[in-house]
Scaffold this motif. Sequence first.
Motif, short mmCIF file in Angstrom:
data_model
loop_
_atom_site.label_atom_id
_atom_site.label_comp_id
_atom_site.label_asym_id
_atom_site.label_seq_id
_atom_site.Cartn_x
_atom_site.Cartn_y
_atom_site.Cartn_z
N ILE A 253 0.95 -1.14 -0.31
CA ILE A 253 0.15 -0.04 -0.35
C ILE A 253 1.14 1.15 0.31
CG2 ILE A 253 -1.95 1.05 1.33
CD1 ILE A 253 -2.76 -1.34 2.45
N GLN A 256 2.77 2.31 -2.86
CA GLN A 256 2.14 2.91 -4.51
C GLN A 256 1.17 4.01 -4.16
OE1 GLN A 256 1.00 1.02 -7.72
NE2 GLN A 256 2.31 -0.13 -6.96
N PHE A 257 1.07 3.88 -2.94
CA PHE A 257 0.72 5.69 -2.10
C PHE A 257 1.62 6.44 -2.02
CE2 PHE A 257 -3.71 4.71 -0.19
CZ PHE A 257 -4.34 4.24 -0.30
N VAL A 385 -3.86 -7.38 -2.76
CA VAL A 385 -3.72 -5.54 -1.75
C VAL A 385 -3.06 -4.31 -2.84
CG1 VAL A 385 -3.74 -4.11 0.50
CG2 VAL A 385 -4.48 -6.77 -0.18
N LEU A 386 -1.48 -4.50 -2.96
CA LEU A 386 -0.98 -3.66 -3.85
C LEU A 386 -1.58 -3.22 -4.89
CD1 LEU A 386 2.62 -3.88 -4.31
CD2 LEU A 386 1.55 -3.56 -6.51
N ALA A 389 -3.63 -0.73 -3.76
CA ALA A 389 -3.63 0.82 -3.44
C ALA A 389 -4.05 1.51 -5.18
CB ALA A 389 -2.55 0.24 -3.08
N ASN A 390 -3.04 1.16 -5.92
CA ASN A 390 -2.47 0.82 -7.42
C ASN A 390 -3.95 1.73 -8.16
OD1 ASN A 390 -2.04 1.63 -9.72
ND2 ASN A 390 -1.01 -0.08 -10.38
N ILE A 392 -6.96 2.58 -6.46
CA ILE A 392 -7.61 3.56 -5.80
C ILE A 392 -6.57 5.31 -6.61
CG2 ILE A 392 -7.88 4.56 -3.65
CD1 ILE A 392 -8.12 2.28 -2.60
N VAL A 393 -5.46 4.89 -6.72
CA VAL A 393 -4.70 6.12 -6.95
C VAL A 393 -4.86 6.69 -7.96
CG1 VAL A 393 -2.27 6.84 -7.61
CG2 VAL A 393 -2.57 5.58 -5.07
#
Length: 448
Positions: A253, A256-257, A385-386, A389-390, A392-393
């Motif tokens: 996370i 990616q964030f 999960v990674l 997160a990608n 979401i960005v």
Amino acid sequence: MGTIAFIATFGGLLFGYDTGVINGAVNPMKIDLGLTPMTQGFAVSILIFGAALGAAVCGRISDVSGRRYTILMLSGIFIVGTLGEAISPNWQVLSAFRFILGLAVGGASTTVPVYLAEVAPTERRGSLVTRNEIMIVSGQFAAFIINAVIMNIWGDYPGIWRYMLVIGVLPAFALLIGMLRVPESPRWLTEQNRRDDALDVLKQIRSPERARAEIADVDALVEEKQESRCGQWSDLTVPWVRRLIIIGAVLGIFQQFTGINAIMYYGTQLLENSGFSNNGAVIANTLNGLFSVLGITVGILLINKIDRRKMLIGGFFLIAFFHVLVGLSAMFMPDVAIKPYLVLIFVVAFVFSMQGTLGPLVWLMLSEIFPLKIRSFAMGICVFVLWLANAIVAFGFPPVVAALGVGPTFFMFSAISVLGLIFTLAVVPETRGKSLEAFESQIRDRFA
């Protein structure tokens, strides 16, 4: 062996091109299809949601049907998705085909490295698998250059984004044709009780003596794989296992964030908002691709010479620092001629720092921190999960920038990077210089 690796890593090249090409295509696409910040974020990010699903599903498909067959199937999906998005009449159809394309991107992200690892000789496995990572960032760099060339020649044509996208079909056909000429993984063949076929494959890619000696190693690898399938949801009740999976997922996370894919997907728009002309932004964005390639090359050279924790801490610090500089430049610097170039310099410095540290390092640590019994299971959770997160960005960046502006958005990225630094200091273990067995024993004894 080099030819096989070259062909298979076209999957990585497609991964990079299809995630990077949207960077230059999104502005003319926004005009041509009438995208809002919300529909733009959806059309871009839906590929990543598809990739998360593709990554989760294709591992099982490749176990059942074979690595070579799965990559052949993915090349067909790449072709369908690319052609479909290029002729889309509206953002809804575009999003549907980008989701289909995402399935191929995610599938390639898991299947190609496995295929390379299983056909490579032991002494070359690391370099050949790492080659796929270089092909991914090279694909993004190629997309940025192609976008710049097309935009500066035919930039006034409203449908120019379609030509940018459709070029991705060329490496997809190359992957399809090339994979018809390469053998199946000998490890997978042995798993299917096709030991003679596996030996025949090894004789194609090794010397006869080496092939006969290595078939015993392949048998051992298959036995190892059977053990690695023991991971299941009940393992999450074991405190030290649960702790490692949480560490791996949170690292993904934070990776990616940092906002790296906001630059890979929207770098051209960011530079245009900072003061570059449309064509100038497309050209300047090629530097992000170039320094992405340079950064990951440097990172791979350093990754076995510096402790993992030190590299993570240094990476988070540099990322937070350059994000602050981008935010300060965007918010407080007057609109003078030098402003867009300063923003570009700080963004490029961030990209180089990120790709030289967290980019390859998080993936390496995910392969190191999990015990053999749960490795495939735990990696599946963390990679899923990674990818989320990608996504979401990718989805959130346009509306957040529209609502807050460039400066506050990068201050948010900086704050998240500081949290990542604190998280690393507090809980991330060191893995460099330890055997996987020794590390597992240490963690189990500490947190059991």
